[in-house]
Enzyme design. Structure first.
Site, short mmCIF file in Angstrom:
data_model
loop_
_atom_site.label_atom_id
_atom_site.label_comp_id
_atom_site.label_asym_id
_atom_site.label_seq_id
_atom_site.Cartn_x
_atom_site.Cartn_y
_atom_site.Cartn_z
N ASN A 12 32.40 36.04 49.67
CA ASN A 12 31.97 36.03 48.28
C ASN A 12 32.19 34.61 47.77
OD1 ASN A 12 31.53 36.36 45.58
ND2 ASN A 12 32.90 38.11 45.32
N GLY A 212 36.04 43.95 34.32
CA GLY A 212 36.85 42.91 34.94
C GLY A 212 36.77 41.69 34.04
N GLY A 214 34.28 39.61 34.27
CA GLY A 214 32.91 39.99 33.88
C GLY A 214 32.93 41.50 33.64
N ASP A 284 42.79 37.01 29.59
CA ASP A 284 43.48 37.99 30.42
C ASP A 284 44.10 39.05 29.52
OD1 ASP A 284 45.46 39.39 31.98
OD2 ASP A 284 45.22 37.81 33.48
N GLY A 332 39.45 45.04 37.22
CA GLY A 332 40.79 44.62 36.79
C GLY A 332 41.27 45.24 35.49
N GLU A 386 34.25 46.19 46.32
CA GLU A 386 32.95 45.60 46.63
C GLU A 386 32.91 45.11 48.07
OE1 GLU A 386 33.58 43.53 42.85
OE2 GLU A 386 31.40 43.45 42.67
P1 AMP Z 1 38.51 41.34 37.91
O1 AMP Z 1 37.44 40.43 37.41
O2 AMP Z 1 38.03 42.73 38.23
O3 AMP Z 1 39.36 40.74 39.00
O4 AMP Z 1 39.52 41.54 36.66
C1 AMP Z 1 40.31 40.48 36.19
C2 AMP Z 1 40.88 40.86 34.82
O5 AMP Z 1 41.62 42.08 34.94
C3 AMP Z 1 41.91 39.86 34.29
O6 AMP Z 1 41.28 38.81 33.58
C4 AMP Z 1 42.75 40.71 33.36
O7 AMP Z 1 42.17 40.70 32.07
C5 AMP Z 1 42.60 42.11 33.91
N1 AMP Z 1 43.86 42.63 34.46
C6 AMP Z 1 44.34 42.50 35.72
N2 AMP Z 1 45.54 43.13 35.84
C7 AMP Z 1 45.82 43.66 34.63
C8 AMP Z 1 46.91 44.44 34.11
N3 AMP Z 1 47.94 44.78 34.86
N4 AMP Z 1 46.84 44.82 32.81
C9 AMP Z 1 45.78 44.48 32.04
N5 AMP Z 1 44.73 43.77 32.48
C10 AMP Z 1 44.75 43.36 33.75
#
Ligand code: AMP
Length: 400
Positions: A12, A212, A214, A284, A332, A386
């Protein structure tokens, strides 16, 4: 038989990063994974995990090929000669398939030319994906490369949901339509929902929320998407970490004419300096939740705007589907933030949606139900994967 026999190496590639995973498509075993970051920049680094050990290294990575070469050596250090490992395929995530690609596609020189031709549709993503493909092909010329398109699942969106109400001739000339993204995740998760509920996918009406950095929502009837929140580009739809999601298109004109921002500046503003980050300086949710708890008004507003947009889509998709059997959170934020899940669905008992507070608070990496017994709509948390979906589709297309 060696443990890597039949495995798929999944790539990726982002503009300055490369994630990879060596995965057995049959049972989902992850044999190794890694990430290279800040490629082409100062302070690039790589992390590789294999055989229960994690190695992190700071090194100069001038380009993606350098990262792929270093990954190959990490594998060799762990006793895996990639060229001789019996891999069935290298599977690549490619963000935009345009009108040309909607099936897993074995990469040939013609396919490379076509991905290049449609790159203006995803100028931030497709060129990086291509660089990853070329680097992998240079290193593993005997292993077939397969491209898996993020838009593919939404290829069959009904015309009414795929079409922008703009001049037809202009739209046709420039391939302007709603393509949708995160398709590999929406397809994988909706399939897992049917398995989890032990239901025939054809019998289920679902809303999947991929939240996430995105974020996108989809409405899926009988296994087929009927609407999705991302559009021509991944900028449309939900509020995201750094992207605005839906805005009045007139705002773009205003930014240009009145605020004197160039097209490039508006692109950066809407993709990188908007969404949660634009509203409160953080993208985040862990940081945003902490800030809210400490009484930070900007973080509270960012959270409220995020939830408001999410509920707007939930309502729209419930009506589009007519009946909702399951609402599923993934990625996420969706997998980890109980407060987002709770606020997204609060007060919807009248629509048959009842979240169980205790179930929602449980932290787990497993697929789980968070709705209360007796909730007419199942509410689930299903981790997305994914890489596994890419590995399975890649192996299937090369007959692995
Ligand atoms: P992804 O793009 O699916 O990897 O998601 C990343 C996002 O997930 C991060 O920017 C966080 O906002 C959120 N995230 C990850 N771990 C946590 C958690 N334990 N609690 C709340 N949000 C989280």
């Amino acid at each position: 038989m060696s443990p890597t026999s039949g495995a798929v190496l999944v790539f990726n590639a982002g503009s300055s990063s490369l994630k990879y995973q060596l995965v057995q498509p049959a049972d989902g075993t992850v044999l190794a994974e890694g990430i290279a970051e800040r490629i082409g920049d100062t302070g690039s680094s790589m992390t590789h995990e294999q055989n229960g050990e994690t190695v992190t290294e700071t090194l100069q990575l001038d380009d993606h090929l350098a990262a792929v070469r270093r990954a190959e050596r990490f594998f060799a250090d762990n006793g895996t000669d990639l060229a001789d490992a019996g891999l069935s395929a290298v599977g690549h995530r490619v963000v935009h398939g345009g009108r040309s690609f909607y099936e897993p596609t074995v990469v040939t020189p013609e396919v490379i030319s076509e991905i290049e031709r449609i790159s203006p549709l995803a100028p931030l993503h497709n060129p990086a994906n291509l660089v990853g493909i070329l680097a992998a092909q240079e290193l593993l010329p005997d292993v077939p490369s397969v491209a898996i398109f993020d838009t593919a699942f939404f290829h069959g969106l009904p015309d009414a949901s795929a079409t922008y109400a703009i001049d037809r001739a202009v739209a046709d000339e420039h391939a302007i339509r709603r393509y949708g993204f995160h398709g590999t995740s929406h397809e994988y998760v909706s399939g897992r929902v049917a398995e989890f509920l032990d239901r025939d996918p054809a019998s289920l009406n679902q809303i999947v929320l991929h939240l996430g950095n995105g974020a996108s929502a989809s409405a899926i009837a009988g296994g087929q998407p009927i609407d999705t929140s991302m559009g021509m580009t991944p900028l449309e739809g939900l509020v995201m970490g750094t992207r605005s999601g839906d805005i009045d298109p007139g705002l773009v004109l205003h930014l240009n004419r009145v605020a004197n921002l160039s097209v490039g500046e508006i692109d950066t503003l809407l993709n990188k300096r908007s969404g949660l980050r634009g509203l409160c300086g953080e993208n985040d949710f862990r940081a945003i939740t902490e800030l809210m708890e400490s009484g930070d008004d900007a973080a509270r507003r960012a959270f409220d705007v995020y939830i408001h947009r999410l509920r707007r889509y939930l309502g729209a998709y419930a009506f589009a589907l007519g009946r909702v059997d399951a609402i599923t959170f993934t990625a996420g934020v969706g997998e980890n933030s109980a407060v987002v899940r709770c606020c997204a669905l609060a007060g919807l008992e009248g629509f048959g949606i009842v979240v169980d507070e205790e179930r929602n608070a449980v932290r787990s990496k497993a697929a789980r139900r968070i709705s209360a017994d007796g909730s007419a709509v199942e509410v689930l948390v299903v981790p997305t994967n994914e890489e596994l979906a890419i590995a399975r589709q890649s192996a299937a297309v090369v007959g692995g």
